[in-house]
Design an enzyme around this catalytic site. Structure first.
Site, PDB file in Angstrom:
ATOM      1  N   GLY A   6      34.952  39.942  35.699  1.00 35.18           N
ATOM      2  CA  GLY A   6      35.368  38.538  35.803  1.00 35.18           C
ATOM      3  C   GLY A   6      35.976  38.023  34.510  1.00 35.18           C
ATOM      4  CB  CYS A   7      34.816  38.188  31.007  1.00 32.40           C
ATOM      5  SG  CYS A   7      33.253  37.315  31.326  1.00 32.40           S
ATOM      6  CB  THR A   8      38.525  41.980  32.318  1.00 33.74           C
ATOM      7  OG1 THR A   8      37.549  42.580  31.463  1.00 33.74           O
ATOM      8  CG2 THR A   8      39.859  42.693  32.171  1.00 33.74           C
TER       9      THR A   8
END
Length: 155
Positions: free
Chosen positions: A46-48
Site C-alpha cells: 500500500g505504501c509503495t
C-alpha cells in the site's frame, strides 16, 4: 496521542533526516504549499502504491506550487532502499521516534480484524505558504488517494 489537526491550525514545525541523512525542515518550504503525507512502512504494497502515485504526479503537483514530503517511522537506510528500489522522486523523511507523526495526529489507535493497537494512521496534511493547515485528511486509502487530492485541490 495528540489531537488531529484542523484547517487553520499552525502546522507543527519539524526537522527530520531524509533518505540520505540530510536534515529537512518544514520551514525549508516556506512560501510554497506542502503536501505532508504519513505512511506506515516503506517497501510494503500500500505504501509503495501511494509513494509511486505521488512520484507519478509530482511534476503536476510541483507545477501547481505544491512540494510533497512523505514521513514514516522507518530509518533513513530503509527509505534510501525504498527510494532506489521504486525510483521515487518524493522527499522521504524518517521519524523513528514518532514525534512528528504524533504532533500531526498521525499515530494512534487503530483497529484491524477486531484487534486494537497503536500504529501509523495513513494521513495527508496540506500546509499552505504561511505554514497553516489547509486540509487534514486521516485514515485515507493508499489506492486512489493522490488522484482524489489532485481533484480536491483543483489541479
Amino acid at each position: 496521542m495528540s489531537e488531529r489537526l484542523q484547517p487553520g491550525d499552525q502546522a507543527p514545525a519539524f526537522t527530520l533526516p531524509d533518505a540520505d541523512g540530510n536534515e529537512v525542515s518544514l520551514s525549508d518550504h516556506q512560501g510554497r504549499k506542502v503536501i505532508v503525507y504519513f505512511y506506515p512502512a516503506a517497501l510494503t504494497p500500500g505504501c509503495t502504491k501511494q509513494a509511486c502515485d505521488f512520484t507519478d504526479n509530482l511534476e503536476l503537483l510541483t507545477g501547481a506550487g505544491y512540494d510533497v514530503i512523505g514521513i514514516s517511522p522507518d530509518k533513513p537506510e530503509k527509505l534510501a532502499k525504498f527510494r532506489d528500489t521504486e525510483s521515487l522522486k518524493v522527499t522521504l523523511l524518517a521519524d523513528p521516534d514518532k514525534k512528528v507523526l504524533d504532533a500531526y495526529g498521525a499515530f494512534g489507535e487503530k483497529k484491524n480484524y477486531g484487534k486494537t493497537y497503536l500504529g501509523v494512521i495513513r494521513s495527508t496534511i496540506v500546509v499552505d505558504e504561511a505554514g497553516k493547515v489547509e486540509r487534514a485528511l486521516y485514515n485515507v486509502r493508499a489506492t486512489g488517494h493522490v488522484a482524489k487530492i489532485i481533484k480536491d485541490l483543483g489541479i
